[in-house]
Scaffold this motif. Sequence first.
Motif, PDB file in Angstrom:
ATOM      1  N   ILE A 125       0.866  -1.174   0.000  1.00 41.30           N
ATOM      2  CA  ILE A 125       0.000   0.000   0.000  1.00 41.30           C
ATOM      3  C   ILE A 125       0.908   1.231   0.000  1.00 41.30           C
ATOM      4  O   ILE A 125       1.702   1.426   0.924  1.00 41.30           O
ATOM      5  CB  ILE A 125      -0.925   0.045   1.233  1.00 41.30           C
ATOM      6  CG1 ILE A 125      -1.859  -1.167   1.237  1.00 41.30           C
ATOM      7  CG2 ILE A 125      -1.725   1.332   1.253  1.00 41.30           C
ATOM      8  CD1 ILE A 125      -2.795  -1.209   2.442  1.00 41.30           C
ATOM      9  N   ALA A 126       0.817   2.020  -1.055  1.00 38.17           N
ATOM     10  CA  ALA A 126       1.638   3.218  -1.189  1.00 38.17           C
ATOM     11  C   ALA A 126       0.750   4.452  -1.073  1.00 38.17           C
ATOM     12  O   ALA A 126      -0.285   4.536  -1.749  1.00 38.17           O
ATOM     13  CB  ALA A 126       2.375   3.216  -2.526  1.00 38.17           C
ATOM     14  N   ILE A 127       1.171   5.405  -0.231  1.00 35.91           N
ATOM     15  CA  ILE A 127       0.351   6.586   0.057  1.00 35.91           C
ATOM     16  C   ILE A 127       1.060   7.858  -0.389  1.00 35.91           C
ATOM     17  O   ILE A 127       2.226   8.078  -0.067  1.00 35.91           O
ATOM     18  CB  ILE A 127       0.047   6.678   1.564  1.00 35.91           C
ATOM     19  CG1 ILE A 127      -0.621   5.396   2.063  1.00 35.91           C
ATOM     20  CG2 ILE A 127      -0.828   7.880   1.872  1.00 35.91           C
ATOM     21  CD1 ILE A 127      -0.762   5.328   3.570  1.00 35.91           C
ATOM     22  N   SER A 128       0.348   8.675  -1.130  1.00 35.12           N
ATOM     23  CA  SER A 128       0.847   9.992  -1.532  1.00 35.12           C
ATOM     24  C   SER A 128      -0.336  10.813  -1.996  1.00 35.12           C
ATOM     25  O   SER A 128      -1.045  10.395  -2.921  1.00 35.12           O
ATOM     26  CB  SER A 128       1.875   9.885  -2.662  1.00 35.12           C
ATOM     27  OG  SER A 128       2.163  11.153  -3.225  1.00 35.12           O
ATOM     28  N   ASN A 129      -0.578  11.965  -1.385  1.00 38.73           N
ATOM     29  CA  ASN A 129      -1.723  12.773  -1.774  1.00 38.73           C
ATOM     30  C   ASN A 129      -1.625  13.204  -3.239  1.00 38.73           C
ATOM     31  O   ASN A 129      -2.598  13.146  -3.987  1.00 38.73           O
ATOM     32  CB  ASN A 129      -1.837  14.007  -0.870  1.00 38.73           C
ATOM     33  CG  ASN A 129      -3.103  14.788  -1.133  1.00 38.73           C
ATOM     34  OD1 ASN A 129      -4.171  14.215  -1.334  1.00 38.73           O
ATOM     35  ND2 ASN A 129      -2.996  16.111  -1.156  1.00 38.73           N
ATOM     36  N   SER A 130      -0.445  13.597  -3.664  1.00 39.99           N
ATOM     37  CA  SER A 130      -0.270  14.026  -5.059  1.00 39.99           C
ATOM     38  C   SER A 130      -0.200  12.849  -6.015  1.00 39.99           C
ATOM     39  O   SER A 130      -0.524  12.976  -7.200  1.00 39.99           O
ATOM     40  CB  SER A 130       1.013  14.857  -5.190  1.00 39.99           C
ATOM     41  OG  SER A 130       2.153  14.040  -4.968  1.00 39.99           O
ATOM     42  N   GLY A 131       0.244  11.705  -5.501  1.00 40.43           N
ATOM     43  CA  GLY A 131       0.433  10.547  -6.372  1.00 40.43           C
ATOM     44  C   GLY A 131       1.709  10.634  -7.174  1.00 40.43           C
ATOM     45  O   GLY A 131       1.924   9.849  -8.108  1.00 40.43           O
ATOM     46  N   GLU A 132       2.579  11.583  -6.805  1.00 41.79           N
ATOM     47  CA  GLU A 132       3.813  11.798  -7.553  1.00 41.79           C
ATOM     48  C   GLU A 132       5.044  11.753  -6.650  1.00 41.79           C
ATOM     49  O   GLU A 132       6.058  12.400  -6.936  1.00 41.79           O
ATOM     50  CB  GLU A 132       3.765  13.143  -8.286  1.00 41.79           C
ATOM     51  CG  GLU A 132       2.619  13.289  -9.273  1.00 41.79           C
ATOM     52  CD  GLU A 132       2.732  12.345 -10.479  1.00 41.79           C
ATOM     53  OE1 GLU A 132       3.827  11.777 -10.688  1.00 41.79           O
ATOM     54  OE2 GLU A 132       1.722  12.176 -11.196  1.00 41.79           O
ATOM     55  N   SER A 133       4.978  10.983  -5.572  1.00 45.38           N
ATOM     56  CA  SER A 133       6.117  10.875  -4.667  1.00 45.38           C
ATOM     57  C   SER A 133       7.283  10.201  -5.390  1.00 45.38           C
ATOM     58  O   SER A 133       7.203   9.036  -5.796  1.00 45.38           O
ATOM     59  CB  SER A 133       5.737  10.055  -3.434  1.00 45.38           C
ATOM     60  OG  SER A 133       6.856   9.793  -2.626  1.00 45.38           O
ATOM     61  N   ASP A 134       8.379  10.936  -5.567  1.00 44.80           N
ATOM     62  CA  ASP A 134       9.533  10.418  -6.308  1.00 44.80           C
ATOM     63  C   ASP A 134      10.088   9.153  -5.681  1.00 44.80           C
ATOM     64  O   ASP A 134      10.470   8.212  -6.393  1.00 44.80           O
ATOM     65  CB  ASP A 134      10.646  11.479  -6.365  1.00 44.80           C
ATOM     66  CG  ASP A 134      10.265  12.673  -7.221  1.00 44.80           C
ATOM     67  OD1 ASP A 134       9.400  12.503  -8.113  1.00 44.80           O
ATOM     68  OD2 ASP A 134      10.814  13.773  -6.994  1.00 44.80           O
ATOM     69  N   GLU A 135      10.141   9.118  -4.336  1.00 43.21           N
ATOM     70  CA  GLU A 135      10.722   7.960  -3.654  1.00 43.21           C
ATOM     71  C   GLU A 135       9.903   6.697  -3.893  1.00 43.21           C
ATOM     72  O   GLU A 135      10.463   5.598  -4.014  1.00 43.21           O
ATOM     73  CB  GLU A 135      10.824   8.241  -2.156  1.00 43.21           C
ATOM     74  CG  GLU A 135      11.815   9.323  -1.772  1.00 43.21           C
ATOM     75  CD  GLU A 135      11.233  10.731  -1.891  1.00 43.21           C
ATOM     76  OE1 GLU A 135      11.941  11.674  -1.518  1.00 43.21           O
ATOM     77  OE2 GLU A 135      10.073  10.867  -2.336  1.00 43.21           O
ATOM     78  N   ILE A 136       8.578   6.845  -3.971  1.00 45.81           N
ATOM     79  CA  ILE A 136       7.719   5.679  -4.223  1.00 45.81           C
ATOM     80  C   ILE A 136       7.756   5.301  -5.695  1.00 45.81           C
ATOM     81  O   ILE A 136       7.857   4.112  -6.051  1.00 45.81           O
ATOM     82  CB  ILE A 136       6.275   5.959  -3.766  1.00 45.81           C
ATOM     83  CG1 ILE A 136       6.227   6.083  -2.231  1.00 45.81           C
ATOM     84  CG2 ILE A 136       5.333   4.855  -4.235  1.00 45.81           C
ATOM     85  CD1 ILE A 136       4.871   6.422  -1.678  1.00 45.81           C
ATOM     86  N   ILE A 137       7.692   6.284  -6.574  1.00 47.71           N
ATOM     87  CA  ILE A 137       7.721   6.011  -8.022  1.00 47.71           C
ATOM     88  C   ILE A 137       8.990   5.269  -8.404  1.00 47.71           C
ATOM     89  O   ILE A 137       8.976   4.385  -9.270  1.00 47.71           O
ATOM     90  CB  ILE A 137       7.570   7.327  -8.814  1.00 47.71           C
ATOM     91  CG1 ILE A 137       6.153   7.879  -8.630  1.00 47.71           C
ATOM     92  CG2 ILE A 137       7.863   7.109 -10.297  1.00 47.71           C
ATOM     93  CD1 ILE A 137       5.930   9.246  -9.229  1.00 47.71           C
TER      94      ILE A 137
END
Length: 324
Positions: free
Chosen positions: A96-108
Amino acid sequence: MTKLFDYRRAGQRVLAIEIAALQGLQAFIDESFVRACEMMLHCQGKIVVMGMGKSGHIARKMAATFASTGTPSFFVHPGEASHGDLGMVSSQDVVIAISNSGESDEIIALLPVLKRWGNALICITGNPDSTMGREASVHLCIRVPSEACPLGLAPTSSTTATLVMGDALAVALLEARGFTADDFALSHPGGALGRKLLLRTSDLMHSGDELPVVPCHATVRDALLEVSQKGLGMTTIVNQDGTLAGLFTDGDLRRILDQRIDIHQTRIDAVMKRGCVTVYAEMLAAEAVQLMQQRKINGLVVIDKQQKPVGAFNMHDVLKAGVV
């Protein structure tokens, strides 16, 4: 004169904005939510939750809630994952990956590896058209009309919505699994609830040589010595076959002293309390405490199926165990 700032009005405004955000969140408890729950329910590994910044704080709480309600889960920091911590994740885990913008570089940056391993990926963002939204196996939307922060910068409404979405997932899975209060207690053995749901009277009682016991033909003096030596403020009295005949307590001592009874000559069965309150070793300690409070007594005798005393405890033992 300087005008005082209206703190109450500011606080009420925040509540109104966040309540509106949560009301709007109901629209996102949809088929995607159902698919996410099914994916997590049938997960053969663990639920790995990750997020950066404020989303990371929410992710940690979400993982903790999952774990305590029957869904094995842990948090992984996306930044650390790129430097070795991704080894904590197996191909059977649901991420489960969380980011309000959906553009978190670390997760991407982690997505290609997770895709290669075949991990199911649930992304929780405020933008379904974001990179994370498009790459997700299932996307859960937590879009809010506005942040409670008047600058629109500090994550407030969005983090609240994410937290509630996580709670909704956890509770839905709890109910689907048939998770019980006993199950909850097993994962909280050190907490007050765990003690109330796990401890039995057998865990509290003094038994063996610590159990105060005298035969019916013993004198009152013998009984007093037993009360004093065992330190429970009472002693059990048993028949010849070992079954419980009665109880003698500190309170009974005060009563017979007023009657000027000869403690050296009087048998204990002449002054003991018959028909005392008893419990079995399997009874929950919390239930035993409730019984003590109802009957306004300070101690209980534990008996076996043959009506023989096997243990005893008092309110001091209860307090020491942290049951109340």
